[in-house]
Design an enzyme around this catalytic site. Sequence first.
Site, mmCIF file in Angstrom:
data_model
loop_
_atom_site.group_PDB
_atom_site.id
_atom_site.type_symbol
_atom_site.label_atom_id
_atom_site.label_comp_id
_atom_site.label_asym_id
_atom_site.label_seq_id
_atom_site.Cartn_x
_atom_site.Cartn_y
_atom_site.Cartn_z
ATOM 1 N N ILE A 125 0.825 -1.219 0.000
ATOM 2 C CA ILE A 125 0.000 0.000 0.000
ATOM 3 C C ILE A 125 0.852 1.260 0.000
ATOM 4 O O ILE A 125 0.327 2.373 -0.031
ATOM 5 C CB ILE A 125 -0.963 0.024 1.203
ATOM 6 C CG1 ILE A 125 -0.207 -0.115 2.520
ATOM 7 C CG2 ILE A 125 -2.015 -1.054 1.068
ATOM 8 C CD1 ILE A 125 -1.096 -0.014 3.750
ATOM 9 N N GLY B 298 8.848 3.569 -0.229
ATOM 10 C CA GLY B 298 9.731 4.724 -0.371
ATOM 11 C C GLY B 298 11.147 4.330 -0.011
ATOM 12 O O GLY B 298 11.484 3.136 0.048
ATOM 13 N N GLY B 299 11.979 5.338 0.249
ATOM 14 C CA GLY B 299 13.366 5.064 0.582
ATOM 15 C C GLY B 299 13.539 4.326 1.890
ATOM 16 O O GLY B 299 14.549 3.651 2.114
ATOM 17 N N TYR B 300 12.549 4.441 2.783
ATOM 18 C CA TYR B 300 12.626 3.815 4.104
ATOM 19 C C TYR B 300 12.299 2.330 4.042
ATOM 20 O O TYR B 300 12.734 1.552 4.879
ATOM 21 C CB TYR B 300 11.650 4.506 5.059
ATOM 22 C CG TYR B 300 10.238 4.520 4.541
ATOM 23 C CD1 TYR B 300 9.401 3.424 4.709
ATOM 24 C CD2 TYR B 300 9.737 5.626 3.858
ATOM 25 C CE1 TYR B 300 8.120 3.412 4.216
ATOM 26 C CE2 TYR B 300 8.452 5.635 3.363
ATOM 27 C CZ TYR B 300 7.644 4.533 3.545
ATOM 28 O OH TYR B 300 6.367 4.539 3.052
ATOM 29 N N GLY B 301 11.461 1.919 3.088
ATOM 30 C CA GLY B 301 11.021 0.529 3.044
ATOM 31 C C GLY B 301 9.674 0.421 2.360
ATOM 32 O O GLY B 301 9.277 1.290 1.582
ATOM 33 N N VAL C 6 5.406 -0.604 2.849
ATOM 34 C CA VAL C 6 4.271 -0.771 3.769
ATOM 35 C C VAL C 6 3.278 -1.742 3.148
ATOM 36 O O VAL C 6 2.866 -1.579 1.993
ATOM 37 C CB VAL C 6 3.589 0.582 4.067
ATOM 38 C CG1 VAL C 6 2.422 0.372 5.036
ATOM 39 C CG2 VAL C 6 4.581 1.570 4.649
ATOM 40 N N LYS D 282 5.058 -1.953 8.256
ATOM 41 C CA LYS D 282 6.175 -1.286 7.586
ATOM 42 C C LYS D 282 7.420 -2.166 7.698
ATOM 43 O O LYS D 282 7.915 -2.416 8.796
ATOM 44 C CB LYS D 282 6.454 0.082 8.210
ATOM 45 C CG LYS D 282 7.611 0.817 7.541
ATOM 46 C CD LYS D 282 8.030 2.064 8.311
ATOM 47 C CE LYS D 282 7.068 3.182 8.144
ATOM 48 N NZ LYS D 282 7.583 4.451 8.721
ATOM 49 N N ASP E 59 8.843 15.943 9.299
ATOM 50 C CA ASP E 59 8.415 15.636 7.935
ATOM 51 C C ASP E 59 6.903 15.760 7.802
ATOM 52 O O ASP E 59 6.234 14.868 7.272
ATOM 53 C CB ASP E 59 8.879 14.237 7.531
ATOM 54 C CG ASP E 59 8.890 14.030 6.019
ATOM 55 O OD1 ASP E 59 8.876 15.043 5.288
ATOM 56 O OD2 ASP E 59 8.906 12.876 5.568
#
Length: 504
Positions: free
Chosen positions: A188, A191-194, A196, A210, A308
């Site tokens: 769903i 991004g750069g973090y991982g 979801v 996540k 953010d």
Amino acid sequence: MASDLNSGLSKKTFVFGLKVWVLMGIIVGLFIIIILVVLSICLTLRKKFRRVNGKLPLSHVISVSDEIKEIKVDQVSANNHPQNGVFKSLNDKFGDRESEKVLNQTMNGDNSSQSGSFNHLEKDANGSQSGEDCCVKSISAYRSSSHPITAPSPLSGLPEFSHLGWGHWFTLRDLELATNRFAKDNVIGEGGYGIVYRGQLINGNPVAIKKLLNNLGQAEKEFRVEVEAIGHVRHKNLVRLLGYCIEGTHRLLIYEYVNNGNLEQWLHGAMRQHGFLTWDARIKILLGTAKALAYLHEAIEPKVVHRDIKSSNILIDEDFNAKISDFGLAKLLGAGKSHITTRVMGTFGYVAPEYANSGLLNEKSDVYSFGVLLLEAITGRDPVDYSRPAAEVNLVDWLKMMVGCRCSEEVLDPNIETRPSTSTLKRALLTALRCVDPDAEKRPRMSQVVRMLESEEYPIPREDRRRRRSQAGNMEVETHRENSDTDKSDNPDYKPSGLRNQRV
């Protein structure tokens, strides 16, 4: 004396004829080896004992900040419902009675803003339901109660409660089952973090999972940041962190599932096909966001700076309540610290100028980002849009220009069918302009922003009004004197600069 010591250590002993110093070295070495063997045995037994009792291995215990103690979740009751948390008193924090009132409403999950103002376009009577179905397929999300501490937990019916005092400790197998082995169909967001995923727990409750990318320790860092920032806090306008998973290099965070898209999708993206947000719905979402930020900045210790705030991080539930998400960049600001210096992170267009230029961060950086978010919701424009003419690329600069030209009526999103009154629009614009003031010290606190958005007229304290009126009167007198001396009164377009500055 040294020679006597050397001769003494060089004497041969009856043990295989070894010299004294050699024998002493052997004895010390054996003693160290015995200690190490005993320690290793103790650690092995302790690790086995912990595994038998269903606890994490010692090496996997998360390091959670002891400073976050504003809400303590008591032992889970027999039906696994969380007990009432213990809130830190606000009386020592605020001398301003109105601020206390705002924060009390904030902490209690005030529902006063829940008017029937979040309907879609009249052309689609079932638009709300269809929008939700499109966004999340078939299973409805866990609905947050107006009192988030006593609401039924999505973790009800699960066997293992975390030893950290909050949340649930999931195994990787639990989450693989919940997401069908992290199937692409369940993605769903990413991004750069991982990535979801949408998942369904064994008790039937939907969750958002996540999965952090393991890139050179960044996953571990973001994992710890989110756990420290929101692991213990509870607010109806914050996405709730339900639990975590630590296995090998895998780091996963489990959140409540919010099923109605995010503010960016409603303003600019896919959710617009189901209708456009009304003015009241936008203000309700922004007011909920402001209350959550007031809670993070002013009601807990250490305060949390999100870093953010942007439209894609404002999730919207089925009742059109805002929920702030993604605390991967958050920073904790301890008592006595006015700011911290850190690497500049965030999203272009939302980042405060002083933070972008110097790396100095405090809660006023979030206030600036919220001001941009407010302007984005009012105008329906992106914070930075290179497809527009050069003078309109930057939303903040363009809006200041429009207000300066007395064209504030023209900035409203044309997709809003029922326009707000002129005074209501002006109040929202002036609130946003105060939030994006280039001078961080002049920006209001988020509790003041909540008051501004809730009040009937633009709130200026009485003392400020009297001072400004007296200053304006003095300026008028001085200006008339100057005009009589320099004959500037012949120019009908001339206006004193002091009075012009007082308008905005």
